[in-house]
Write a protein that holds these residues in place. Sequence first.
Motif, PDB file in Angstrom:
ATOM      1  N   ARG A   1      45.266  26.042  37.076  1.00  0.00           N
ATOM      2  CA  ARG A   1      43.926  25.470  36.960  1.00  0.00           C
ATOM      3  C   ARG A   1      43.829  24.921  35.537  1.00  0.00           C
ATOM      4  NH1 ARG A   1      40.595  25.120  41.223  1.00  0.00           N
ATOM      5  NH2 ARG A   1      38.870  25.350  39.815  1.00  0.00           N
ATOM      6  N   PRO A   2      42.887  24.040  35.275  1.00  0.00           N
ATOM      7  CA  PRO A   2      42.773  23.497  33.912  1.00  0.00           C
ATOM      8  C   PRO A   2      42.537  24.570  32.851  1.00  0.00           C
ATOM      9  CG  PRO A   2      41.508  22.156  35.427  1.00  0.00           C
ATOM     10  CD  PRO A   2      41.964  23.382  36.200  1.00  0.00           C
ATOM     11  N   ASP A   3      41.834  25.638  33.217  1.00  0.00           N
ATOM     12  CA  ASP A   3      41.472  26.652  32.228  1.00  0.00           C
ATOM     13  C   ASP A   3      42.401  27.859  32.204  1.00  0.00           C
ATOM     14  OD1 ASP A   3      40.646  27.397  34.784  1.00  0.00           O
ATOM     15  OD2 ASP A   3      38.990  28.605  34.017  1.00  0.00           O
ATOM     16  N   ALA A   4      43.291  28.009  33.214  1.00  0.00           N
ATOM     17  CA  ALA A   4      44.142  29.202  33.285  1.00  0.00           C
ATOM     18  C   ALA A   4      45.308  29.003  34.247  1.00  0.00           C
ATOM     19  CB  ALA A   4      43.322  30.407  33.742  1.00  0.00           C
ATOM     20  N   VAL A   5      46.302  29.851  34.080  1.00  0.00           N
ATOM     21  CA  VAL A   5      47.422  29.940  35.015  1.00  0.00           C
ATOM     22  C   VAL A   5      47.358  31.344  35.604  1.00  0.00           C
ATOM     23  CG1 VAL A   5      49.932  29.880  35.287  1.00  0.00           C
ATOM     24  CG2 VAL A   5      48.815  28.309  33.693  1.00  0.00           C
ATOM     25  N   TYR A   6      47.335  31.432  36.933  1.00  0.00           N
ATOM     26  CA  TYR A   6      47.214  32.703  37.647  1.00  0.00           C
ATOM     27  C   TYR A   6      48.564  33.109  38.203  1.00  0.00           C
ATOM     28  CZ  TYR A   6      42.259  31.723  37.362  1.00  0.00           C
ATOM     29  OH  TYR A   6      41.003  31.466  36.892  1.00  0.00           O
ATOM     30  N   VAL A   7      48.842  34.406  38.177  1.00  0.00           N
ATOM     31  CA  VAL A   7      50.116  34.943  38.652  1.00  0.00           C
ATOM     32  C   VAL A   7      49.822  36.116  39.574  1.00  0.00           C
ATOM     33  CG1 VAL A   7      52.342  35.918  37.957  1.00  0.00           C
ATOM     34  CG2 VAL A   7      51.186  34.283  36.466  1.00  0.00           C
ATOM     35  N   ARG A   8      50.574  36.201  40.690  1.00  0.00           N
ATOM     36  CA  ARG A   8      50.418  37.322  41.615  1.00  0.00           C
ATOM     37  C   ARG A   8      51.753  37.624  42.293  1.00  0.00           C
ATOM     38  NH1 ARG A   8      47.164  34.751  46.815  1.00  0.00           N
ATOM     39  NH2 ARG A   8      48.878  33.433  47.529  1.00  0.00           N
ATOM     40  N   ASP A   9      51.820  38.775  42.913  1.00  0.00           N
ATOM     41  CA  ASP A   9      52.953  39.188  43.739  1.00  0.00           C
ATOM     42  C   ASP A   9      52.734  38.587  45.123  1.00  0.00           C
ATOM     43  OD1 ASP A   9      54.747  40.522  45.417  1.00  0.00           O
ATOM     44  OD2 ASP A   9      54.421  42.463  44.479  1.00  0.00           O
ATOM     45  N   SER A  10      53.697  37.831  45.624  1.00  0.00           N
ATOM     46  CA  SER A  10      53.516  37.157  46.914  1.00  0.00           C
ATOM     47  C   SER A  10      53.406  38.132  48.078  1.00  0.00           C
ATOM     48  CB  SER A  10      54.659  36.176  47.170  1.00  0.00           C
ATOM     49  OG  SER A  10      55.878  36.867  47.306  1.00  0.00           O
ATOM     50  N   LYS A  11      53.871  39.357  47.896  1.00  0.00           N
ATOM     51  CA  LYS A  11      53.780  40.360  48.961  1.00  0.00           C
ATOM     52  C   LYS A  11      52.397  41.002  48.999  1.00  0.00           C
ATOM     53  CE  LYS A  11      57.299  42.659  47.373  1.00  0.00           C
ATOM     54  NZ  LYS A  11      57.441  41.899  46.156  1.00  0.00           N
ATOM     55  N   GLU A  12      51.599  40.805  47.966  1.00  0.00           N
ATOM     56  CA  GLU A  12      50.260  41.396  47.845  1.00  0.00           C
ATOM     57  C   GLU A  12      49.239  40.288  47.610  1.00  0.00           C
ATOM     58  OE1 GLU A  12      49.537  44.588  48.233  1.00  0.00           O
ATOM     59  OE2 GLU A  12      51.626  45.173  48.495  1.00  0.00           O
ATOM     60  N   LYS A  13      49.115  39.381  48.545  1.00  0.00           N
ATOM     61  CA  LYS A  13      48.264  38.195  48.364  1.00  0.00           C
ATOM     62  C   LYS A  13      46.807  38.540  48.044  1.00  0.00           C
ATOM     63  CE  LYS A  13      51.161  35.140  51.086  1.00  0.00           C
ATOM     64  NZ  LYS A  13      51.831  34.535  49.982  1.00  0.00           N
ATOM     65  N   GLU A  14      46.308  39.633  48.551  1.00  0.00           N
ATOM     66  CA  GLU A  14      44.937  40.042  48.268  1.00  0.00           C
ATOM     67  C   GLU A  14      44.882  41.067  47.134  1.00  0.00           C
ATOM     68  OE1 GLU A  14      42.425  38.433  49.640  1.00  0.00           O
ATOM     69  OE2 GLU A  14      43.930  37.267  50.719  1.00  0.00           O
ATOM     70  N   GLY A  15      46.028  41.388  46.577  1.00  0.00           N
ATOM     71  CA  GLY A  15      46.103  42.387  45.522  1.00  0.00           C
ATOM     72  C   GLY A  15      45.769  41.813  44.163  1.00  0.00           C
ATOM     73  N   PRO A  16      46.115  42.537  43.134  1.00  0.00           N
ATOM     74  CA  PRO A  16      45.784  42.103  41.778  1.00  0.00           C
ATOM     75  C   PRO A  16      46.516  40.825  41.383  1.00  0.00           C
ATOM     76  CG  PRO A  16      47.196  44.028  41.717  1.00  0.00           C
ATOM     77  CD  PRO A  16      46.867  43.785  43.151  1.00  0.00           C
ATOM     78  N   ARG A  17      45.915  40.138  40.479  1.00  0.00           N
ATOM     79  CA  ARG A  17      46.523  38.953  39.874  1.00  0.00           C
ATOM     80  C   ARG A  17      46.046  38.912  38.444  1.00  0.00           C
ATOM     81  NH1 ARG A  17      43.108  34.593  43.339  1.00  0.00           N
ATOM     82  NH2 ARG A  17      41.102  35.021  42.409  1.00  0.00           N
ATOM     83  N   PHE A  18      46.745  38.159  37.630  1.00  0.00           N
ATOM     84  CA  PHE A  18      46.280  38.022  36.262  1.00  0.00           C
ATOM     85  C   PHE A  18      46.280  36.555  35.872  1.00  0.00           C
ATOM     86  CE2 PHE A  18      50.828  38.590  35.659  1.00  0.00           C
ATOM     87  CZ  PHE A  18      51.141  37.700  34.651  1.00  0.00           C
ATOM     88  N   ALA A  19      45.525  36.255  34.855  1.00  0.00           N
ATOM     89  CA  ALA A  19      45.402  34.883  34.387  1.00  0.00           C
ATOM     90  C   ALA A  19      45.699  34.837  32.898  1.00  0.00           C
ATOM     91  CB  ALA A  19      43.996  34.358  34.650  1.00  0.00           C
ATOM     92  N   VAL A  20      46.334  33.759  32.487  1.00  0.00           N
ATOM     93  CA  VAL A  20      46.612  33.527  31.072  1.00  0.00           C
ATOM     94  C   VAL A  20      46.210  32.091  30.736  1.00  0.00           C
ATOM     95  CG1 VAL A  20      48.512  35.187  30.944  1.00  0.00           C
ATOM     96  CG2 VAL A  20      49.009  32.826  31.501  1.00  0.00           C
ATOM     97  N   ALA A  21      45.985  31.865  29.479  1.00  0.00           N
ATOM     98  CA  ALA A  21      45.675  30.511  29.019  1.00  0.00           C
ATOM     99  C   ALA A  21      46.887  29.614  29.246  1.00  0.00           C
ATOM    100  CB  ALA A  21      45.309  30.533  27.539  1.00  0.00           C
ATOM    101  N   PRO A  22      46.674  28.353  29.568  1.00  0.00           N
ATOM    102  CA  PRO A  22      47.813  27.449  29.782  1.00  0.00           C
ATOM    103  C   PRO A  22      48.786  27.404  28.608  1.00  0.00           C
ATOM    104  CG  PRO A  22      45.804  26.430  30.572  1.00  0.00           C
ATOM    105  CD  PRO A  22      45.402  27.701  29.856  1.00  0.00           C
ATOM    106  N   THR A  23      48.285  27.490  27.394  1.00  0.00           N
ATOM    107  CA  THR A  23      49.192  27.470  26.239  1.00  0.00           C
ATOM    108  C   THR A  23      50.059  28.728  26.193  1.00  0.00           C
ATOM    109  OG1 THR A  23      47.408  28.348  24.873  1.00  0.00           O
ATOM    110  CG2 THR A  23      47.748  25.961  24.821  1.00  0.00           C
ATOM    111  N   ALA A  24      49.490  29.858  26.577  1.00  0.00           N
ATOM    112  CA  ALA A  24      50.272  31.099  26.623  1.00  0.00           C
ATOM    113  C   ALA A  24      51.343  31.009  27.709  1.00  0.00           C
ATOM    114  CB  ALA A  24      49.362  32.293  26.870  1.00  0.00           C
TER     115      ALA A  24
END
Length: 61
Positions: free
Chosen positions: A28-51
């Motif tokens: 997304r313009p404001d963040a990059v989201y990461v998740r485990d594909s086996k847990e699609k409804e589980g936790p995810r985290f976001a970081v700034a695009p520069t990070a």
Amino acid sequence: MSTSDELNWFKSSYSGSQGDSCVEVAHRPDAVYVRDSKEKEGPRFAVAPTAWVDFIRYVAF
């Protein structure tokens, strides 16, 4: 993020076809989201695009 802001997830090209150890990322313009594909409804985290760029540069070497 509202429900109207659906993320377009894609799987890492390094993920195997066995279904294990898969990481999915959504940009997304404001963040990059990461998740485990086996847990699609589980936790995810976001970081700034520069990070995210810094992380990719680090792991690429």
